[in-house]
Design a protein around this motif. Structure first.
Motif, PDB file in Angstrom:
ATOM      1  N   GLU A  18      -0.925  43.589   1.115  1.00  0.00           N
ATOM      2  CA  GLU A  18      -1.788  44.476   1.802  1.00  0.00           C
ATOM      3  C   GLU A  18      -3.155  44.584   1.528  1.00  0.00           C
ATOM      4  O   GLU A  18      -4.024  44.630   2.530  1.00  0.00           O
ATOM      5  N   MET A  19      -3.477  44.236   0.235  1.00  0.00           N
ATOM      6  CA  MET A  19      -5.158  44.260   0.284  1.00  0.00           C
ATOM      7  C   MET A  19      -5.678  43.075   0.879  1.00  0.00           C
ATOM      8  O   MET A  19      -6.789  43.214   1.483  1.00  0.00           O
ATOM      9  N   LEU A  20      -4.897  42.182   0.756  1.00  0.00           N
ATOM     10  CA  LEU A  20      -5.322  40.691   1.524  1.00  0.00           C
ATOM     11  C   LEU A  20      -5.586  41.050   3.299  1.00  0.00           C
ATOM     12  O   LEU A  20      -6.603  40.775   3.868  1.00  0.00           O
ATOM     13  N   ALA A  21      -4.674  41.578   3.678  1.00  0.00           N
ATOM     14  CA  ALA A  21      -4.686  42.130   5.186  1.00  0.00           C
ATOM     15  C   ALA A  21      -5.940  42.895   5.358  1.00  0.00           C
ATOM     16  O   ALA A  21      -6.172  43.072   6.603  1.00  0.00           O
ATOM     17  N   THR A  22      -6.174  43.786   4.441  1.00  0.00           N
ATOM     18  CA  THR A  22      -7.293  44.776   5.023  1.00  0.00           C
ATOM     19  C   THR A  22      -8.428  44.485   4.393  1.00  0.00           C
ATOM     20  O   THR A  22      -9.415  44.781   5.184  1.00  0.00           O
ATOM     21  N   TYR A  23      -8.721  43.916   3.088  1.00  0.00           N
ATOM     22  CA  TYR A  23      -9.932  43.795   2.492  1.00  0.00           C
ATOM     23  C   TYR A  23     -10.210  42.133   2.369  1.00  0.00           C
ATOM     24  O   TYR A  23     -11.600  42.023   2.120  1.00  0.00           O
ATOM     25  N   GLY A  24      -9.415  41.417   2.576  1.00  0.00           N
ATOM     26  CA  GLY A  24      -9.647  40.116   2.413  1.00  0.00           C
ATOM     27  C   GLY A  24      -9.476  39.420   1.015  1.00  0.00           C
ATOM     28  O   GLY A  24      -9.081  40.417  -0.096  1.00  0.00           O
ATOM     29  N   LEU A  25      -9.473  38.421   0.729  1.00  0.00           N
ATOM     30  CA  LEU A  25      -9.256  37.367  -0.438  1.00  0.00           C
ATOM     31  C   LEU A  25     -10.323  37.845  -1.764  1.00  0.00           C
ATOM     32  O   LEU A  25      -9.862  38.140  -3.106  1.00  0.00           O
ATOM     33  N   ALA A  34      -3.176  45.884  -9.182  1.00  0.00           N
ATOM     34  CA  ALA A  34      -2.162  46.426 -10.211  1.00  0.00           C
ATOM     35  C   ALA A  34      -2.459  47.951 -10.073  1.00  0.00           C
ATOM     36  O   ALA A  34      -1.160  48.679 -10.312  1.00  0.00           O
ATOM     37  N   LYS A  35      -3.748  48.701  -9.969  1.00  0.00           N
ATOM     38  CA  LYS A  35      -3.647  50.106  -9.439  1.00  0.00           C
ATOM     39  C   LYS A  35      -2.847  50.442  -8.615  1.00  0.00           C
ATOM     40  O   LYS A  35      -2.241  51.402  -8.408  1.00  0.00           O
ATOM     41  N   ARG A  36      -3.047  49.691  -7.388  1.00  0.00           N
ATOM     42  CA  ARG A  36      -2.462  50.138  -6.027  1.00  0.00           C
ATOM     43  C   ARG A  36      -0.699  49.964  -6.166  1.00  0.00           C
ATOM     44  O   ARG A  36       0.175  50.621  -5.612  1.00  0.00           O
ATOM     45  N   ALA A  37      -0.392  49.061  -7.126  1.00  0.00           N
ATOM     46  CA  ALA A  37       0.961  48.733  -7.148  1.00  0.00           C
ATOM     47  C   ALA A  37       1.490  49.711  -8.338  1.00  0.00           C
ATOM     48  O   ALA A  37       2.962  49.403  -8.607  1.00  0.00           O
ATOM     49  N   GLU A  58       1.028  34.081  -4.209  1.00  0.00           N
ATOM     50  CA  GLU A  58       2.160  34.709  -4.012  1.00  0.00           C
ATOM     51  C   GLU A  58       2.354  35.467  -2.956  1.00  0.00           C
ATOM     52  O   GLU A  58       3.204  35.608  -2.049  1.00  0.00           O
ATOM     53  N   ALA A  59       1.348  36.444  -2.953  1.00  0.00           N
ATOM     54  CA  ALA A  59       0.988  37.529  -1.845  1.00  0.00           C
ATOM     55  C   ALA A  59       1.080  36.857  -0.392  1.00  0.00           C
ATOM     56  O   ALA A  59       1.645  37.257   0.424  1.00  0.00           O
ATOM     57  N   THR A  60       0.206  35.748  -0.379  1.00  0.00           N
ATOM     58  CA  THR A  60       0.113  35.006   1.051  1.00  0.00           C
ATOM     59  C   THR A  60       1.547  34.513   1.517  1.00  0.00           C
ATOM     60  O   THR A  60       2.084  34.670   2.562  1.00  0.00           O
ATOM     61  N   THR A  61       2.206  33.918   0.474  1.00  0.00           N
ATOM     62  CA  THR A  61       3.730  33.164   0.759  1.00  0.00           C
ATOM     63  C   THR A  61       4.539  34.588   1.011  1.00  0.00           C
ATOM     64  O   THR A  61       5.268  34.323   1.904  1.00  0.00           O
ATOM     65  N   LEU A  62       4.503  35.572   0.312  1.00  0.00           N
ATOM     66  CA  LEU A  62       5.471  36.802   0.732  1.00  0.00           C
ATOM     67  C   LEU A  62       5.114  37.338   2.129  1.00  0.00           C
ATOM     68  O   LEU A  62       5.854  37.395   2.839  1.00  0.00           O
TER      69      LEU A  62
END
Length: 191
Positions: A18-25, A34-37, A58-62
């Motif tokens: 989700e963070m990758l989608a919104t804020y980038g790498l 960890a906080k968001r999770a 792993e987030a990219t793969t998921l």
């Protein structure tokens, strides 16, 4: 051990996507993920000894697997109809997020990590794009379209959708996506 702790690695990977989608790498820190999770920060490195790069790979793969699953479902309706369904899903995602959420796979592909030498996320993105190309190519390969033509069209679809998503996010307007979608649907329907 509670169920909350046992699923912490999965929650961390999902939050990172989700963070990758919104804020980038580069803006996706392990601490913030960890906080968001709602996962203990200290245990994050226990589950992900490769640190941020492992989490983001792993987030990219998921994220790629989730999109691939949606794509596979859409393409059960056939190439042209499946593409229309898939484009509608992306259109809805852009509008629903008010143009804040893009594609986490694209984010992993285009950003160079500033805090690490290995680029596991970029390699994961390449594998995801290859998977999507193969899935689309298979669906688009018909009597009227050779494997090479279908593969080229699949590449163009992915590049066009990713580019349109980026343009829409920058412009905060669905217009670029709608124009690209119309052209892609026309190309796929021509055969």
């Amino acid at each position: 051990m509670s169920a909350r702790h046992s699923d912490a690695p999965q929650r961390v990977v999902a939050a990172a996507a989700e963070m990758l989608a919104t804020y980038g790498l580069n803006a996706s820190s392990v601490r913030e993920v960890a906080k968001r999770a709602q996962a203990p920060f200290g245990s994050t490195y226990h589950h992900f000894p490769g640190g941020k790069q492992q989490v983001l790979a792993e987030a990219t793969t998921l994220a790629g697997a989730k999109v691939d699953s949606v794509l596979a479902t859409c393409l059960q309706a056939g190439g042209a109809e499946g593409l229309s369904l898939f484009l509608a899903m992306w259109r809805e995602r852009l509008i629903r997020s008010d143009f804040h959420a893009g594609c986490p796979v694209l984010a992993a592909a285009v950003e160079e990590p500033i805090d690490a030498a290995p680029d596991d996320a970029q390699r994961a993105a390449a594998a995801v794009f290859a998977c999507w190309e193969a899935r689309l190519s298979e669906a688009l390969c018909t009597d009227a379209r050779t494997h090479g033509q279908a593969h080229a069209l699949a590449t163009m679809i992915i590049a066009s959708v990713e580019g349109a998503v980026a343009m829409c996010r920058a412009m905060r307007d669905i217009g670029p996506f709608d124009r690209v979608a119309l052209q892609l649907e026309s190309l796929v329907a021509d055969r």
